[in-house]
Design a protein around this motif. Structure first.
Motif, PDB file in Angstrom:
ATOM      1  N   CYS C 177       0.754  -1.159  -0.182  1.00  0.00           N
ATOM      2  CA  CYS C 177      -0.076   0.020  -0.192  1.00  0.00           C
ATOM      3  C   CYS C 177       0.928   1.288   0.044  1.00  0.00           C
ATOM      4  O   CYS C 177       2.201   1.035  -0.211  1.00  0.00           O
ATOM      5  CB  CYS C 177      -0.972  -0.003   1.033  1.00  0.00           C
ATOM      6  N   ARG C 179       1.402   3.258   2.235  1.00  0.00           N
ATOM      7  CA  ARG C 179       2.339   3.366   3.386  1.00  0.00           C
ATOM      8  C   ARG C 179       3.457   2.197   3.501  1.00  0.00           C
ATOM      9  O   ARG C 179       4.319   2.668   4.099  1.00  0.00           O
ATOM     10  CB  ARG C 179       1.343   3.177   4.904  1.00  0.00           C
ATOM     11  N   CYS C 180       3.361   1.359   2.906  1.00  0.00           N
ATOM     12  CA  CYS C 180       4.475   0.156   2.502  1.00  0.00           C
ATOM     13  C   CYS C 180       5.604   1.135   1.986  1.00  0.00           C
ATOM     14  O   CYS C 180       6.672   0.784   2.443  1.00  0.00           O
ATOM     15  CB  CYS C 180       3.663  -0.903   1.864  1.00  0.00           C
ATOM     16  N   CYS C 256       3.498  -2.633   8.660  1.00  0.00           N
ATOM     17  CA  CYS C 256       2.983  -1.661   8.008  1.00  0.00           C
ATOM     18  C   CYS C 256       1.473  -1.509   9.068  1.00  0.00           C
ATOM     19  O   CYS C 256       0.718  -2.238   8.912  1.00  0.00           O
ATOM     20  CB  CYS C 256       2.579  -1.904   6.451  1.00  0.00           C
ATOM     21  N   CYS C 259      -1.640  -1.922   6.224  1.00  0.00           N
ATOM     22  CA  CYS C 259      -1.818  -3.316   5.723  1.00  0.00           C
ATOM     23  C   CYS C 259      -1.041  -4.520   6.354  1.00  0.00           C
ATOM     24  O   CYS C 259      -1.331  -5.769   5.812  1.00  0.00           O
ATOM     25  CB  CYS C 259      -1.542  -3.261   4.192  1.00  0.00           C
TER      26      CYS C 259
HETATM   27 ZN   LIG Z   1       1.150  -1.210   3.625  1.00  0.00          ZN
END
Ligand SMILES: [Zn+2]
Ligand SMILES: [Zn+2]
Lengths: 294, 126, 294, 126
Positions: C177, C179-180, C256, C259
């Motif tokens: 995602c 944020r990853c 994360c 996710c």
């Molecule tokens: Zn993520």
């Protein structure tokens, strides 16, 4: 026709503010765009986004030429046109949209075919030409006209999920022309049209937008080309890995019948006169039957 | 699925020349449709051809590659869509390591380990 | 809302003929496009071409959300809008254009901001989401909403003459995602908006068209992604050599907060409830002052 | 025009380590503005740094490259736009040979002859 513009009006400053901020544009180059006259041959899948983004950017004058009318099967990819402009000449449908997008751009809409008779005079009036057509014979004719008139040509094409883009005769007399790269036409049976093979909208759209970008780059001096600087972008739209590749193309071909030096040419050099007087039979050259409309 | 271009057995190739490297061959602009819809294949050097052993002494050229492709690898019977009069047909560009083969010597270019040869069919639609 | 369509009407066959011919589309995939519902967040420089080409391709339903109205300084790049729709909400200007381009597409125009309150329910109703926004806090919010709702996100951005594109959370729960890839937000002083830095129209246009293409590829199974199959396309529009590059991105980040697996997360996992109830302060996270409108 | 990143004289580098190769460093997404507007530069290996000779025994890492870039090559005084708390700032992706550096070991990755390291500033506009 393309007299240099020396200033922007206040509404133009407001409208172009976000690109005036760019170091690669700025006021001098915005004025260069405003003073430029671009000829767009074909208002289909390539010409739709190309003309939208060039009008948006403030090109002073766009000449549009296309003999066709808007059909329902065009609209999945020719996003300049509308259901409400079905059956209108494409250049008129285009002019409605482009004038409303940017009333500061002069739009010259020619509902006619691009032919050996009008090719050279149309190209001569412009500063730069976009080939947004769909047939090999037109591609050779446009290139020859650009060579004899000394104009840079931004050429793109698309089919199925692939696209190609190249800036030719850049700068005029130095970079290769269409015939330098493709001296012999493809066999007729190897030529597939979008009508036969299909085409995905965003693929041809991407190629048309890239044409607008390359045209702007040429005008602001960011696409210099030269004898060994010509590149072709090829696009594989359905690839899951690398979609775009940039290929290093050859320079001018010694003996090119369009752009070669007279002493190197075997046979007849293509001239303004030979184009106009029908001395070059583009349709027969491309293996077709005459009467196809060039 | 598609038939692989390279036969799984390479035992007929003399061992002295069997391991000189490999090349990548790519197809674009619709040419992949002539080659079992493969956009990219890897071939060993020397080329896995048994029709001509006279070329084993020198590295194969791009011309040899074209011969191999049309005689052995091409699945579409319409050979004239790839080769006309013994040469790559008009409208197909050949790129050696992403540069027009005219810059590299065209058919005569000798293939080296790691080379990429790209065949691009010119598009005309718009 | 996105019930499978089992057939095309005769006008639809005519309209989509050129893409029905493509082996990668054909009737089954055209029906998949027709049954799909795509949420487009932002109707500016990215959303303009993205929505045009998705409507053209026959996506069954498009939900458009944007709080802004059309300004003159938008029109050099936001080619969906017109001088005649100045001051209209962008989503209404867009709806006029898209309905006229393709009346077979259902257009749901929401003149509102995309906020923590409406994010998850809007994303849940769609099959796929396009991030066409222009601020980091919105980009985190959209990604988080896609993760909790299990939707694939096609994210693009552009500034000056550069662009970036990535398909995230593809397939949901497997691909990384937002944020990853970007676990920590950029320092506020390093974030430049198009208003401050400027942007060239065909550059943001190319990114928006590529979003439409990637969305179609996702829907027809030609962008599989997976744990190690995520790529980012980066575009350098003014380059004279290679303009496009395809970069291999990392997979999911262990831990994360959006996710990751619950046992790996240090701190609080982002949930449907924490987004909606304001448990995640996106503006503060991105170093801004609250009241900025998320 | 821009000041080149590499000093023309390399005579201060010990000859035993002067010729182990070179790497390409590229900047995208606006980062080139911090480096005299250069999108691509070539650096020798070992890196042309005189501040630390202790690393000459082992190949320099990407971490060493970042230190070199921020201390020596960066012309913009706003170092925090490239490095924060000794690490590449949030919002900059580092790609080693076109793959996210997370796949290669991040800062610890040891640079080899021919490597390309790309720094990409994330864009947010649209
Ligand atoms: Zn993520
Ligand atoms: Zn020529």
């Amino acid at each position: 026709n393309s007299s240099p513009s020396t200033l922007l009006t206040p509404p133009e400053y407001l409208r172009y503010g976000r690109q005036l901020l760019l170091p690669s544009i700025g006021l001098p180059h915005q004025l260069r765009l405003k003073s430029a006259h671009i000829l767009i041959v074909g208002l289909g899948g390539l010409g739709s986004p190309a003309s939208l983004y060039l009008a948006g950017a403030g090109i002073g004058r766009l000449t549009l030429i296309d003999p066709d009318t808007v059909e329902a099967s065009n609209l999945h990819r020719q996003v300049l046109h509308r259901t409400s402009t079905l059956n209108l000449p494409k250049v008129h449908s285009a002019a409605i949209a482009l004038r409303d997008l940017n009333p500061h751009v002069g739009i010259n809409a020619i509902h006619d075919a691009f032919t050996t008779e009008n090719a050279v005079s149309l190209v001569e009036e412009a500063d730069l030409v976009l080939d947004c057509t769909d047939r090999p014979e037109l591609r050779y004719l446009i290139s020859d006209a650009c060579v004899v008139a000394g104009k840079i040509l931004v050429s793109a094409s698309a089919l199925r999920t692939d696209g190609q883009l190249v800036v030719l005769n850049n700068p005029p007399g130095e970079g290769p022309c269409y015939r330098c790269i493709w001296p012999r036409p493809p066999p007729r049976e190897s030529v597939t049209s979008c009508g036969e093979g299909g085409v995905l909208g965003p693929v041809v759209g991407a190629m048309g937008i890239m044409q607008a970008l390359e045209a702007i780059k040429v005008l602001v001096g960011r696409r210099k080309g030269g004898q060994s600087g010509t590149r072709m972008e090829i696009f594989s739209g359905m690839a899951e890995d690398t979609m775009w590749r940039s290929l290093k193309m050859r320079g001018k071909r010694k003996g090119c019948v369009a752009c070669g030096d007279l002493e190197d040419i075997v046979g007849e050099k293509i001239t303004r006169e030979s184009i106009k007087e029908g001395g070059v039979d583009y349709v027969a050259f491309c293996g077709g039957v005459n009467g196809d409309g060039v | 699925m598609a038939t692989p271009l390279v036969a799984s057995s390479t035992s007929t190739i003399p061992s002295s020349t069997a391991t000189t490297g490999q090349i990548k061959v790519e197809f674009s602009g619709g040419l992949e449709l002539l080659f079992a819809n493969q956009r990219s294949v890897t071939l060993p050097l020397p080329l896995p051809t048994t029709t001509s052993t006279s070329t084993l002494a020198t590295p194969p050229t791009v011309g040899d590659l074209v011969t191999y492709l049309v005689n052995t690898a091409m699945v579409d019977p319409r050979k004239e869509l790839f080769v006309v009069d013994g040469a790559v047909r008009p409208g197909i560009l050949v790129l050696i390591n992403e540069a027009d083969w005219e810059l590299e010597g065209e058919e005569e270019y000798q293939l080296c380990d790691g080379d990429t040869v790209l065949f691009v069919s010119t598009l005309h639609g718009g």
